[in-house]
Design a protein around this motif. Structure first.
Motif, PDB file in Angstrom:
ATOM      1  N   SER A   1      -4.579  -5.732  -1.593  1.00  0.00           N
ATOM      2  CA  SER A   1      -3.828  -4.474  -1.665  1.00  0.00           C
ATOM      3  C   SER A   1      -3.027  -4.406  -2.970  1.00  0.00           C
ATOM      4  CB  SER A   1      -2.927  -4.272  -0.442  1.00  0.00           C
ATOM      5  OG  SER A   1      -2.090  -5.377  -0.255  1.00  0.00           O
ATOM      6  N   ALA A   2      -2.505  -5.540  -3.441  1.00  0.00           N
ATOM      7  CA  ALA A   2      -1.779  -5.561  -4.725  1.00  0.00           C
ATOM      8  C   ALA A   2      -2.727  -5.227  -5.878  1.00  0.00           C
ATOM      9  CB  ALA A   2      -1.129  -6.916  -4.939  1.00  0.00           C
ATOM     10  N   TYR A   3      -3.936  -5.784  -5.822  1.00  0.00           N
ATOM     11  CA  TYR A   3      -4.951  -5.499  -6.852  1.00  0.00           C
ATOM     12  C   TYR A   3      -5.293  -4.006  -6.868  1.00  0.00           C
ATOM     13  CZ  TYR A   3      -9.694  -5.054  -8.768  1.00  0.00           C
ATOM     14  OH  TYR A   3     -10.793  -4.628  -9.471  1.00  0.00           O
ATOM     15  N   ARG A   4      -5.491  -3.437  -5.692  1.00  0.00           N
ATOM     16  CA  ARG A   4      -5.908  -2.026  -5.601  1.00  0.00           C
ATOM     17  C   ARG A   4      -4.783  -1.047  -5.964  1.00  0.00           C
ATOM     18  NH1 ARG A   4     -10.949  -1.389  -3.714  1.00  0.00           N
ATOM     19  NH2 ARG A   4     -11.741  -2.579  -1.926  1.00  0.00           N
ATOM     20  N   HIS A   5      -3.531  -1.439  -5.732  1.00  0.00           N
ATOM     21  CA  HIS A   5      -2.416  -0.494  -5.893  1.00  0.00           C
ATOM     22  C   HIS A   5      -1.532  -0.811  -7.093  1.00  0.00           C
ATOM     23  CE1 HIS A   5      -3.196   1.749  -2.159  1.00  0.00           C
ATOM     24  NE2 HIS A   5      -3.706   0.599  -1.754  1.00  0.00           N
ATOM     25  N   ASN A   6      -2.055  -1.634  -8.012  1.00  0.00           N
ATOM     26  CA  ASN A   6      -1.352  -1.923  -9.257  1.00  0.00           C
ATOM     27  C   ASN A   6       0.059  -2.472  -9.014  1.00  0.00           C
ATOM     28  OD1 ASN A   6      -0.785  -2.054 -12.011  1.00  0.00           O
ATOM     29  ND2 ASN A   6      -0.254   0.105 -12.190  1.00  0.00           N
ATOM     30  N   VAL A   7       0.168  -3.368  -8.026  1.00  0.00           N
ATOM     31  CA  VAL A   7       1.442  -4.044  -7.755  1.00  0.00           C
ATOM     32  C   VAL A   7       1.310  -5.479  -8.264  1.00  0.00           C
ATOM     33  CG1 VAL A   7       2.920  -4.971  -5.917  1.00  0.00           C
ATOM     34  CG2 VAL A   7       2.134  -2.596  -5.814  1.00  0.00           C
ATOM     35  N   PRO A   8       2.082  -5.844  -9.293  1.00  0.00           N
ATOM     36  CA  PRO A   8       1.946  -7.203  -9.828  1.00  0.00           C
ATOM     37  C   PRO A   8       2.438  -8.260  -8.841  1.00  0.00           C
ATOM     38  CG  PRO A   8       3.762  -6.033 -10.890  1.00  0.00           C
ATOM     39  CD  PRO A   8       3.075  -5.038 -10.008  1.00  0.00           C
ATOM     40  N   ILE A   9       1.709  -9.378  -8.794  1.00  0.00           N
ATOM     41  CA  ILE A   9       2.147 -10.543  -8.003  1.00  0.00           C
ATOM     42  C   ILE A   9       2.422 -11.685  -8.964  1.00  0.00           C
ATOM     43  CG2 ILE A   9       1.487 -12.273  -6.296  1.00  0.00           C
ATOM     44  CD1 ILE A   9      -0.348 -10.327  -4.980  1.00  0.00           C
TER      45      ILE A   9
ATOM     46  N   ARG B   1       0.827  -1.224   0.000  1.00  0.00           N
ATOM     47  CA  ARG B   1       0.000   0.000   0.000  1.00  0.00           C
ATOM     48  C   ARG B   1       0.857   1.268   0.000  1.00  0.00           C
ATOM     49  NH1 ARG B   1      -2.610  -2.601   4.072  1.00  0.00           N
ATOM     50  NH2 ARG B   1      -1.941  -1.084   5.630  1.00  0.00           N
ATOM     51  N   GLU B   2       1.952   1.217   0.750  1.00  0.00           N
ATOM     52  CA  GLU B   2       2.832   2.390   0.854  1.00  0.00           C
ATOM     53  C   GLU B   2       3.870   2.427  -0.265  1.00  0.00           C
ATOM     54  OE1 GLU B   2       2.413   4.900   3.088  1.00  0.00           O
ATOM     55  OE2 GLU B   2       0.591   3.818   3.667  1.00  0.00           O
ATOM     56  N   ARG B   3       3.795   1.452  -1.183  1.00  0.00           N
ATOM     57  CA  ARG B   3       4.737   1.335  -2.298  1.00  0.00           C
ATOM     58  C   ARG B   3       6.193   1.315  -1.831  1.00  0.00           C
ATOM     59  NH1 ARG B   3       2.469   1.175  -7.494  1.00  0.00           N
ATOM     60  NH2 ARG B   3       4.525   0.528  -8.156  1.00  0.00           N
ATOM     61  N   MET B   4       6.440   0.545  -0.772  1.00  0.00           N
ATOM     62  CA  MET B   4       7.819   0.254  -0.375  1.00  0.00           C
ATOM     63  C   MET B   4       8.322  -0.948  -1.160  1.00  0.00           C
ATOM     64  SD  MET B   4       7.787   1.083   3.631  1.00  0.00           S
ATOM     65  CE  MET B   4       7.093   2.625   4.232  1.00  0.00           C
ATOM     66  N   ILE B   5       7.396  -1.644  -1.825  1.00  0.00           N
ATOM     67  CA  ILE B   5       7.739  -2.639  -2.844  1.00  0.00           C
ATOM     68  C   ILE B   5       6.829  -2.396  -4.053  1.00  0.00           C
ATOM     69  CG2 ILE B   5       8.579  -4.382  -1.212  1.00  0.00           C
ATOM     70  CD1 ILE B   5       5.946  -5.890  -1.577  1.00  0.00           C
ATOM     71  N   ASP B   6       7.303  -2.762  -5.241  1.00  0.00           N
ATOM     72  CA  ASP B   6       6.559  -2.497  -6.472  1.00  0.00           C
ATOM     73  C   ASP B   6       6.127  -3.763  -7.197  1.00  0.00           C
ATOM     74  OD1 ASP B   6       7.055   0.350  -6.246  1.00  0.00           O
ATOM     75  OD2 ASP B   6       9.127  -0.136  -6.772  1.00  0.00           O
ATOM     76  N   CYS B   7       6.685  -4.894  -6.779  1.00  0.00           N
ATOM     77  CA  CYS B   7       6.371  -6.166  -7.428  1.00  0.00           C
ATOM     78  C   CYS B   7       6.615  -7.247  -6.393  1.00  0.00           C
ATOM     79  CB  CYS B   7       7.289  -6.358  -8.640  1.00  0.00           C
ATOM     80  SG  CYS B   7       7.174  -8.006  -9.381  1.00  0.00           S
ATOM     81  N   LEU B   8       5.694  -8.211  -6.285  1.00  0.00           N
ATOM     82  CA  LEU B   8       5.846  -9.292  -5.313  1.00  0.00           C
ATOM     83  C   LEU B   8       5.938 -10.626  -6.042  1.00  0.00           C
ATOM     84  CD1 LEU B   8       5.784 -10.205  -2.295  1.00  0.00           C
ATOM     85  CD2 LEU B   8       3.306 -10.434  -2.542  1.00  0.00           C
ATOM     86  N   VAL B   9       6.948 -11.410  -5.679  1.00  0.00           N
ATOM     87  CA  VAL B   9       7.027 -12.794  -6.158  1.00  0.00           C
ATOM     88  C   VAL B   9       6.896 -13.671  -4.917  1.00  0.00           C
ATOM     89  CG1 VAL B   9       8.412 -14.540  -7.310  1.00  0.00           C
ATOM     90  CG2 VAL B   9       8.529 -12.166  -8.081  1.00  0.00           C
TER      91      VAL B   9
END
Length: 345
Positions: free
Chosen positions: A179-187, A78-86
């Motif tokens: 939160s990834a869905y809402r904040h455009n962070v790819p998983i 949510r805070e964009r301390m990461i931009d992509c999660l694997v």
């Protein structure tokens, strides 16, 4: 008194006083062993978030969600301390399980496992869960897959659709998937089949659904992230498949003729040791030999249980980064040339 190049920087023993978590971490930069490494990891992560045009990729392995880390990870998203999660599939299955209102339970590693089995209780070290509830979630994923229908998609696309579904079912924002869905962070879930999500999709397959999770599309998509990012930094919670999946992007990109420097920041929290030869414990210095990590990268390896490190590090970053307007990457996946990345001004 004789001074040389090795003795310019005396230790400063840690004192006890009223202070914030981030001040404690700053104080630990002048002590020894893994305490200093933990403090250095906060410093590196904080610096990484202030770099221009940098994409931060996180690898998440181990049973972190059953152990109570899901809100920490969703906060970082949510805070964009990461931009992509694997991640492993299991963490996201357990996250979806809790997002739907179910629980994991405080148990004991001394419990009698035969008795637990008789009561339908699964044990993850000192955490308990109800097997019947897991099976409900497996079937829910199977039903959801049937709703999507017969498509071939990357795990990133599948996790996005799952996030959308969880929102529809009223899941809260403290979920990793939501939160990834809402904040455009790819998983990305490179070993999706090795989890209860894989079990759910297998149930759907036995019912006749031809949904295909395209693992090679995963490799292509995450490599595009690395190719099209200004700089990349990586944070690994444990090792395993998520770690190497992120590491190998550098190799794939260079084989494809791209000029990639290697990841320029690298942080890992692991309880594995390098001398067994496994990837989970191997050092970032070893990764330099593969071209996975840049030789001059800021590298911090912390040998620690991630359930100790993550809450402390996240609180320190919460204090240090609050109010920072970071220029995080914005991903758009359906451009004419595939992925396009713009950095927020």
């Amino acid at each position: 008194m004789h001074h040389n190049v090795f003795t310019n920087n005396p230790t400063v023993p840690i004192d006890v006083k009223d202070r914030s978590v981030s001040e404690l971490m700053d104080g630990m930069l002048r002590i020894g062993f893994q305490g200093r490494k933990l403090a250095e990891s906060v410093q590196a992560w904080n610096n990484m978030l202030r770099e221009k045009d940098t994409t931060v990729l996180m690898g998440l392995s181990g049973a972190m969600v059953p152990a109570g880390m899901r809100r920490v990870i969703s906060y970082l998203i949510r805070e964009r301390m990461i931009d992509c999660l694997v991640s492993t599939g299991a963490n996201l299955f357990h996250d979806s399980h809790e997002a739907l209102g179910r629980k994991h339970y405080v148990g004991s590693h001394l419990a009698n496992d035969e008795k637990l089995f008789e009561h339908g209780v699964d044990r993850i070290y000192d955490i308990f869960a109800v097997e019947k509830e897991f099976r409900t979630a497996d079937n829910l994923i199977a039903d959801f897959a049937e709703e999507i229908g017969e498509i071939s998609c990357s795990s990133r696309e599948f996790m996005y659709l799952l996030g959308k579904e969880l929102v529809k079912r009223g899941a809260a924002e403290d979920s990793i998937v939501v939160s990834a869905y809402r904040h455009n962070v790819p998983i990305f879930v490179p070993a999706l089949s090795d989890s209860s999500i894989g079990i759910g999709l297998t149930i759907a397959r036995r019912r006749g659904l031809k949904l295909n999770i395209d693992q090679i599309k995963d490799v292509d998509e995450i490599t595009q992230i690395v190719e099209k990012s200004g700089h990349t930094g990586v944070v690994y919670i444990g090792g395993g498949v998520p770690k190497n999946f992120i590491q190998q992007t550098e190799v794939v990109a260079s084989i494809l003729g791209m000029d990639v420097p290697g990841h320029e920041y690298a942080i890992q929290y692991t309880s594995d040791a390098p001398h067994w030869g496994g990837l989970s414990g191997c050092t970032f210095d070893e990764a330099v030999s593969w071209g996975k990590i840049a030789p001059q990268a800021k590298k911090v390896q912390v040998f620690v249980d991630a359930t100790i490190a993550l809450p402390i590090v996240a609180h320190a970053l919460h204090e240090k980064v609050s109010g920072l307007k970071r220029n995080a990457p914005i991903f758009s996946w359906d451009g004419p040339k595939g992925l396009e990345i713009a950095y927020e001004e």
